[in-house]
Scaffold this motif. Structure first.
Motif, PDB file in Angstrom:
ATOM      1  N   THR A  57       0.818  -1.222   0.000  1.00 59.26           N
ATOM      2  CA  THR A  57       0.000   0.000   0.000  1.00 59.26           C
ATOM      3  C   THR A  57       0.849   1.269   0.000  1.00 59.26           C
ATOM      4  O   THR A  57       0.667   2.165  -0.822  1.00 59.26           O
ATOM      5  CB  THR A  57      -0.945   0.013   1.213  1.00 59.26           C
ATOM      6  OG1 THR A  57      -1.727  -1.170   1.211  1.00 59.26           O
ATOM      7  CG2 THR A  57      -1.870   1.231   1.150  1.00 59.26           C
ATOM      8  N   ARG A  58       1.780   1.382   0.908  1.00 70.70           N
ATOM      9  CA  ARG A  58       2.571   2.594   1.023  1.00 70.70           C
ATOM     10  C   ARG A  58       4.067   2.362   0.807  1.00 70.70           C
ATOM     11  O   ARG A  58       4.864   3.282   0.966  1.00 70.70           O
ATOM     12  CB  ARG A  58       2.368   3.236   2.399  1.00 70.70           C
ATOM     13  CG  ARG A  58       0.961   3.740   2.616  1.00 70.70           C
ATOM     14  CD  ARG A  58       0.824   4.422   3.967  1.00 70.70           C
ATOM     15  NE  ARG A  58      -0.507   4.974   4.141  1.00 70.70           N
ATOM     16  CZ  ARG A  58      -0.896   6.165   3.713  1.00 70.70           C
ATOM     17  NH1 ARG A  58      -0.036   6.940   3.069  1.00 70.70           N
ATOM     18  NH2 ARG A  58      -2.134   6.589   3.910  1.00 70.70           N
ATOM     19  N   THR A  59       4.440   1.147   0.452  1.00 74.01           N
ATOM     20  CA  THR A  59       5.868   0.854   0.316  1.00 74.01           C
ATOM     21  C   THR A  59       6.075  -0.287  -0.664  1.00 74.01           C
ATOM     22  O   THR A  59       5.108  -0.895  -1.156  1.00 74.01           O
ATOM     23  CB  THR A  59       6.483   0.493   1.682  1.00 74.01           C
ATOM     24  OG1 THR A  59       7.899   0.346   1.526  1.00 74.01           O
ATOM     25  CG2 THR A  59       5.909  -0.803   2.235  1.00 74.01           C
ATOM     26  N   ILE A  60       7.341  -0.553  -0.949  1.00 71.25           N
ATOM     27  CA  ILE A  60       7.704  -1.714  -1.768  1.00 71.25           C
ATOM     28  C   ILE A  60       8.812  -2.455  -1.053  1.00 71.25           C
ATOM     29  O   ILE A  60       9.603  -1.863  -0.301  1.00 71.25           O
ATOM     30  CB  ILE A  60       8.167  -1.314  -3.185  1.00 71.25           C
ATOM     31  CG1 ILE A  60       9.375  -0.360  -3.112  1.00 71.25           C
ATOM     32  CG2 ILE A  60       7.038  -0.709  -3.990  1.00 71.25           C
ATOM     33  CD1 ILE A  60      10.003  -0.072  -4.447  1.00 71.25           C
ATOM     34  N   VAL A  61       8.896  -3.757  -1.282  1.00 73.42           N
ATOM     35  CA  VAL A  61       9.969  -4.574  -0.704  1.00 73.42           C
ATOM     36  C   VAL A  61      10.500  -5.486  -1.791  1.00 73.42           C
ATOM     37  O   VAL A  61       9.801  -5.792  -2.770  1.00 73.42           O
ATOM     38  CB  VAL A  61       9.482  -5.410   0.504  1.00 73.42           C
ATOM     39  CG1 VAL A  61       9.062  -4.511   1.662  1.00 73.42           C
ATOM     40  CG2 VAL A  61       8.355  -6.349   0.088  1.00 73.42           C
TER      41      VAL A  61
END
Length: 294
Positions: A57-61
């Motif tokens: 939702t608010r980040t990437i990994v």
């Protein structure tokens, strides 16, 4: 097999996104729009047929495959960067010094190996001339000129003050000196280069003397030739103290009269973009003169 020719841009984009875990930060650093950056990452994933990031939702990994690729891409680009830096450091630079023939012969050429040892990555070129120099052409990095100062649109620094002295060979017997009979060695580089009339006629006139009729004389247009004539014991010459300082210090020449003629001075001429090598070369020139003159 993956065609690296077509995916290096994508790999670089991947590295920046993996480092920041942010498309926004990576796009700012790469000067790309987020859309263009996202397109590169998507294209890389398609070429590899792998998912490299998990988009939340608010980040990437990074995915496990992304973690593996990031480790090797980072190592690869670091090695490329290191190799490029080493090539730049090893790249030889040409540094051109333009100076007068006497200064080149007496103060640059004999000591040039010392300067080369200080800057092994630099190729030195020595240009000898009395002519006015145009530093704007970019042909020269450092000029050493003999003059009265006042050079326009250049960085000008005094290197050394000078005067002209009467000089003989060390074995000349001063007790036998007769100024009406001594062989005179003249050196004249022309009034366009030395307008102060530094010559034997002026030297004699200032002492209420004159050169005798029939007095043996020889004329040279190169000061180096006049120095060699004195070293060979052929007479007395009126020479630059700077030019003959090494000979005076080592006792191969000597001054035979306290009367001197005022002359011009040596100046450094550089442009505003002088670099550390030019600055260090000027310091080296000063030290060579100081060690002999003081």
């Amino acid at each position: 097999m993956v065609d690296l020719h077509h995916c290096l841009d994508q790999l670089l984009a991947f590295q920046y996104v993996a480092e920041n875990l942010s498309f926004k930060k990576a796009s700012d650093q790469l000067f790309l729009t987020p859309t263009a950056l996202s397109h590169r990452i998507k294209k890389l994933e398609q070429q590899l047929n792998l998912k490299l990031f998990e988009r939340r939702t608010r980040t990437i990994v990074l995915t496990p495959e992304g973690e593996y690729l990031y480790k090797h891409v980072q190592l690869g680009f670091n090695q490329i960067h290191k190799a490029l830096e080493e090539l730049q450091q090893k790249k030889q630079r040409m540094l051109t010094i333009t100076t007068t023939p006497p200064y080149a012969s007496e103060w640059i050429i004999p000591y040039l190996p010392e300067l080369q040892a200080l800057f092994p990555q630099v190729i030195f070129r020595v240009h000898a001339s009395y002519d006015p120099v145009n530093m704007d052409t970019g042909q020269y990095d450092l000029a050493i000129r003999y003059g009265q100062g006042g050079y326009r649109d250049l960085n000008v620094e005094l290197l050394a003050e000078d005067e002209y002295v009467a000089v003989s060979h060390a074995f000349f017997d001063e007790a036998l000196l007769d100024w009406s009979k001594v062989p005179l060695i003249h050196f004249s580089w022309g009034e366009e280069y030395c307008p102060l009339k530094v010559n034997w006629q002026t030297w004699y006139k200032q002492q209420d003397m004159q050169i005798a009729a029939g007095q043996r004389q020889v004329f040279y247009n190169e000061e180096n030739h006049a120095i060699q004539a004195v070293l060979a014991g052929q007479g007395i010459a009126l020479l630059s103290r700077i030019a003959v300082s090494n000979y005076l210090k080592h006792g191969t020449l000597k001054i035979v009269s306290p009367h001197v003629l005022s002359s011009m001075n040596y100046y450094f001429l550089t442009t505003e973009n002088e670099d550390d090598v030019v600055t260090a070369t000027k310091t080296w020139c000063r030290e060579k003169l100081y060690n002999v003159l003081c």
